[in-house]
Design an enzyme around this catalytic site. Sequence first.
Site, PDB file in Angstrom:
ATOM      1  N   GLY B 243       7.167 -20.131  -2.710  1.00 33.67           N
ATOM      2  CA  GLY B 243       8.048 -21.135  -3.300  1.00 33.67           C
ATOM      3  C   GLY B 243       9.502 -20.824  -3.001  1.00 33.67           C
ATOM      4  N   ILE B 470       2.857 -17.519  -7.361  1.00 31.30           N
ATOM      5  CA  ILE B 470       3.317 -17.992  -6.049  1.00 31.30           C
ATOM      6  C   ILE B 470       3.359 -16.835  -5.051  1.00 31.30           C
ATOM      7  CG2 ILE B 470       4.569 -19.916  -7.069  1.00 31.30           C
ATOM      8  CD1 ILE B 470       7.163 -18.311  -6.691  1.00 31.30           C
ATOM      9  N   THR B 472       3.658 -13.684  -6.424  1.00 32.19           N
ATOM     10  CA  THR B 472       4.395 -12.674  -7.181  1.00 32.19           C
ATOM     11  C   THR B 472       3.485 -11.651  -7.839  1.00 32.19           C
ATOM     12  OG1 THR B 472       4.385 -14.437  -8.798  1.00 32.19           O
ATOM     13  CG2 THR B 472       6.438 -14.047  -7.648  1.00 32.19           C
ATOM     14  N   ARG B 614      10.248  -2.088 -17.168  1.00 29.30           N
ATOM     15  CA  ARG B 614       8.908  -1.566 -16.948  1.00 29.30           C
ATOM     16  C   ARG B 614       8.298  -2.112 -15.661  1.00 29.30           C
ATOM     17  NH1 ARG B 614       4.961   0.177 -20.472  1.00 29.30           N
ATOM     18  NH2 ARG B 614       6.022  -0.614 -22.319  1.00 29.30           N
ATOM     19  N   ASN B 617       2.987  -3.476 -12.306  1.00 30.92           N
ATOM     20  CA  ASN B 617       2.012  -3.088 -11.288  1.00 30.92           C
ATOM     21  C   ASN B 617       2.820  -2.496 -10.136  1.00 30.92           C
ATOM     22  OD1 ASN B 617       0.529  -3.189  -8.786  1.00 30.92           O
ATOM     23  ND2 ASN B 617      -0.986  -4.500  -9.784  1.00 30.92           N
ATOM     24  N   LYS B 619       2.143  -1.665  -7.238  1.00 22.99           N
ATOM     25  CA  LYS B 619       1.895  -2.210  -5.900  1.00 22.99           C
ATOM     26  C   LYS B 619       2.597  -3.567  -5.734  1.00 22.99           C
ATOM     27  CE  LYS B 619      -2.418  -1.618  -4.359  1.00 22.99           C
ATOM     28  NZ  LYS B 619      -2.631  -0.759  -3.169  1.00 22.99           N
ATOM     29  N   GLN B 624       7.299  -7.082  -4.145  1.00 22.96           N
ATOM     30  CA  GLN B 624       8.407  -7.995  -4.442  1.00 22.96           C
ATOM     31  C   GLN B 624       9.713  -7.447  -3.878  1.00 22.96           C
ATOM     32  OE1 GLN B 624       8.484 -11.140  -6.672  1.00 22.96           O
ATOM     33  NE2 GLN B 624       6.696 -10.946  -5.379  1.00 22.96           N
ATOM     34  N   LYS B 687      11.818  -6.475 -16.802  1.00 21.80           N
ATOM     35  CA  LYS B 687      12.811  -7.435 -16.335  1.00 21.80           C
ATOM     36  C   LYS B 687      12.312  -8.080 -15.046  1.00 21.80           C
ATOM     37  CE  LYS B 687      16.495  -4.486 -16.726  1.00 21.80           C
ATOM     38  NZ  LYS B 687      17.813  -3.927 -17.107  1.00 21.80           N
ATOM     39  N   GLU B 691      13.861 -11.278  -7.193  1.00 25.41           N
ATOM     40  CA  GLU B 691      15.061 -11.661  -6.462  1.00 25.41           C
ATOM     41  C   GLU B 691      16.016 -10.493  -6.220  1.00 25.41           C
ATOM     42  OE1 GLU B 691      15.497 -16.226  -7.934  1.00 25.41           O
ATOM     43  OE2 GLU B 691      15.742 -14.699  -9.451  1.00 25.41           O
TER      44      GLU B 691
END
Lengths: 328, 729, 169
Positions: B243, B470, B472, B614, B617, B619, B624, B687, B691
């Site tokens: 996206g 998407i 993430t 925190r 995951n 991986k 990201q 958080k 991006e």
Amino acid sequence: MKPFQYTRPESLVHAAQLSQDTEALAIAGGTNLLDLMKLQVETPDRLVDINRLGLGEITENTDGTLRIGALVTNTAAANHPRIRADYPVLARAILAGATQQLRNKATTGGNLCQRTRCYYFTNIDQPCNKREPGSGCGAIEGVARLHAVLGTSTECIATYPGDMAVAMSALDAAVHILAEDESERTVPVRDFHCLPGDTPWRDNVLEPGEIITAVTLPPPVQGKQIYRKVRERSSYAFALTSVAAIIAMEGDRIARADLAFGGLAHKPWHDPRLSTLLVGKLPSAALFDEAGDLLLEDAQGFGENDFKIPLARRTLAAVLAEATETEI
Amino acid sequence: MTAHFKQDGPVESNRLDGMKQGVIGKALPRVEGLAKVTGTAPYAAEYQAANMAEGVLVTATITRGTVSSIDTQSVLAMPGVLAVIQDSRMTTRAAQGTAGQAPQQEPQTVSYWGQPIALVVAETFEQARDAAKQLTITYDAEEGAPLDPQAVESEAKEGQTVNQGDLAHAMAEAAHSVDVTIDTEGHASAAMEPHAAIAQWEGDKLTLYASLQMLNYNIAELADALGIEEEDVRLRAPYVGGGFGSKLGISEEAVAAAIAAKQLDRPVRVVMSRQQVFQCIMRRSETHQRLRLACDDDGRLTGFGHDALVSNLPGEAFAEPVLQSSHFLYGGDNRSLSLNVARIHRMTAGSVRAPGEAVGMPALEVAMDQLAEEAGIDPVELRLRNIPERNPEEDLPFSSHKLAECLRQGAEAFGWDSGPRTPRQHKEGEWWIGTGMASAARVHNVSEAKVRVSLIADGTALVRTDMTDIGTGTYTILAQIVGEMLGLPVDKVMVELGDTQNPRGPGSGGSWGAASIGSAAFMACHALRKTLAERVGTSEEELSLKDGIANSGPSLVELLDGKELSELGHYEPGDIADDYTASGFGAFFAQVRVNRFTGEARVDRMLGAFGFGRVLNAKTARSQCLGGITWSIGAALTESLMFDPNDGHLVNCDLAEYHMPVHRDIGEVEVLMVEERDPVASPIQAKGIGELGMCGGAAAIANAIYNACGARLHHFPMTPDRILAALPD
Amino acid sequence: MADYITVNDTKHPLPDDPRVSLLDFLRQEVGLTGTKKGCDHGQCGACTVIVNGMRINSCLALAVMHDGDTVTTIEGIGTPGAPSALQKAFVEHDGYQCGYCTPGQICAATAMLDEIAHGMPSDASDTLEGEIQISDEEIRERMSGNLCRCGAYANILAAIRDVAKEKAV
């Protein structure tokens, strides 16, 4: 894509005859043609599928030349042992173009006929004298980043986008053409593509009813062969400029300098004056600069692509320095 | 039952850390992984429907004006053509993120070249695509539409102007100062899956398979566009092929498909061509920025100025929020910030991954590199000296702040040389080698979210929401949060996403997805735990759940006793947002090579160190970050939208000429996650991270290019021509 | 002229409309939607399939031109119950995010490992002769025809490297 009649001719001559119709187009790999048909830049009424008509072989001739059938894929050409060993500039140029997926489909003949990537040519809702004669040139007053700096006309500033033909031009290869009346002719690659002039719709010298059957490479020559491509991405991008070079030394002097350039003009650019200038000289930064001056003395930018002039000069110098092992 | 929580204060209990299952934070592979690698995960255009017709959008070839007529007869006789749809409810732009209402409609009014104006529907895709090209349209064009953002009078964006102290004076008095102008070109999201929709009506009920990020808003946008009730719409998007902002709002193909399907009384599929995705969805605005930095002898900022000019169509509220992190990243008492918008007739500007910081941070961090050079201070050290105690404009505390740790740990892991930084010190053949660094910052957001978590009688859990994944990692992190809270391995947690029949999630955007939907799931699980604790005869705090067993005694199956147990988790951001500044922070380090002949630049290696609360995951969180760094490389070196100066159309509207990075552009990439708990950010102390990885990275590359070859670039992307032009003689 | 295309060992009749690309033929007529349409112009690689052992962009091929050919799609490479080594490695290394380019990446990587085994050089090869040393740069260049906008390249590389190593052992 406009509807078309799909035809598979029985022979090459039959294919040539069918291609005589100005509304017919021959298709080989299709990687460029289908792209343009989807955009309706190309709208043939008839598609003449010339695959499976032979022409897929690379043959060694007794005179030392190498004949590459028009339907030999880019992958097959780049991997052929003779081409790897004796014509590395060609193998390198092919490998620098597109991607493995595209090279697996793209053919030798088709690649010679690859059409420009000009953004205005590929957008049918924009003016383009190449696509629609008389409609104007969107690029001259618009965005001309990809465009030519040599041999342009007021009608068209498009570039020939390929890599393979640039190496073939440096090698002085010949294109074999079959006509619908079974006559054959041979055209040097250096004369195969046209400059836009006042006939910008004309990419090359093929006439309706003519089909490329093969490309012949001259016997191998001594010297270092280099293909240098400058592009924005490190792969899968068209050349901002490229240089194909075959440079041989005799002692500390240049004995052969066959050069061709991509990304600068409507055709692979070959300037015979460069060879005259370089041969017999001691390589030096000053000489390379002189070569750059000569190459680009008539160059003209269109704003966005002005950079190609210094870029071509610097890339030429880099290639000559590498080929002659000269520190500059 | 509903477990509702509105966050008005920090959640210090860190309950997830007290659980026993041990799956939270683990680097588990994605739960939907096998479906993706075997091609069995269905995307929007891939649903089967009997008797489906195919629609292709027709777009305008003028910049501004009106469609005076569409000659439908020119195509209706063509084989297979069913209809030419020119309904005034059709939309002409994609909705901006979180709009919740229809974007601009009435397609007969044209405000940019490439705007959708009609839809041609036929039996087959080939028939529709051809007919769409053949359709004869006449226009009443309005000449003179402004196209150049720097040639028009711009307007100030409200609420962005800051004037504190006297920046001009601070600049004049400064021991060292930098005053630079930096330009960035526009970007495209260019998600790999083109925008697509299949619309199917049963009576007055519409089901639409779509490729959208925020179904919770999209359902309202679609219903509003069609003039129907939300209750009559069902959106489905279980798999979304990327996206990056482009699918935040309902887009033109979805509304057109719904209208056509109703009119023809059969399912209709509309897939945008790649060229249409480029031309009529969203662009990131180009920016023209001025940075003014003033510091004392020790490199401490005394003045901070950041002014930006961006553009958008008239009437669009969105303005690329270039200054977003500039407001708080560094100190400096004398501050002047402003954001202006030029109204021009290029395609809509909207959110593209990390709106604001993606272009604002690279500009700021190039200016910081220049200041470091001016002041003779190592660039890492300069940043360390300027981390403010509190938000320098609003005097708020930070929720948490990991910039210093990221800078220090990143520098160490990268092998940063803090010695003198003179350009052109390292050469390998034709290549100059250099290093550079930059800070990263991206504001943290959360959004209201609902999710239903059910314990099924067989002892498995089912998680349902209209939230999307998407790419993430939503499927997987929800399985981990619920698994951790309810003591289940992730393969016992089924997650159903992307269906508006399920409770409303927060949507995927603004990096708020995981923290928001994760918190809602956490609340639901917390309530379920209370019920289970009662059944066990203990308190929720004392309840230990692991592998389907409670407190080493009864199993979940026994506790459920044949009956499903279900809770709706409902998370709402509260007043806490007014009390703290919350942001992700990080640092980028890059090593590049620049060819001394051709100006080509390549990133040899890049390291990003990030603190974002925190890690849910390890991986997918790392992925990201990798994605953000990859985008940083694209923004630095190759990505640029080019617009025709005469009609404003997007010239390079395909993937051959819009140069997103390819495999070979990406050298060695390393990610360092500086883990922390942020009790203010969300009840799960997480958080946003999607991006952050591209908020400043392009500057690390720019600064490395300067260090390599001495070319100081003030124009992104740094293509070979720009590098050659900036090379000192 | 054969009147069928063999897709993953099953014969399928050619489409009536010669305009139908091999990609649309697979997705619409055969019903195998694992092969993705990302650009439809040979610019992204999402539609990569293996035809007679060679990887191609199925969007730039007409189905009618592939009569008698053998096509392997992602569905023919492995299934959720029996994934290939590359498919497993992509899951393990998170060699994807949204998943849309993934089938194309895996089809391309599958063919690529064969190309290396056959000693086919690339733009990244130091020499045009002899055995190919599988380096990161070789893999990156050879996979550059497959775009990934999520930015999973580093993980895709790791997945392929793993499998390439196993093959070499």
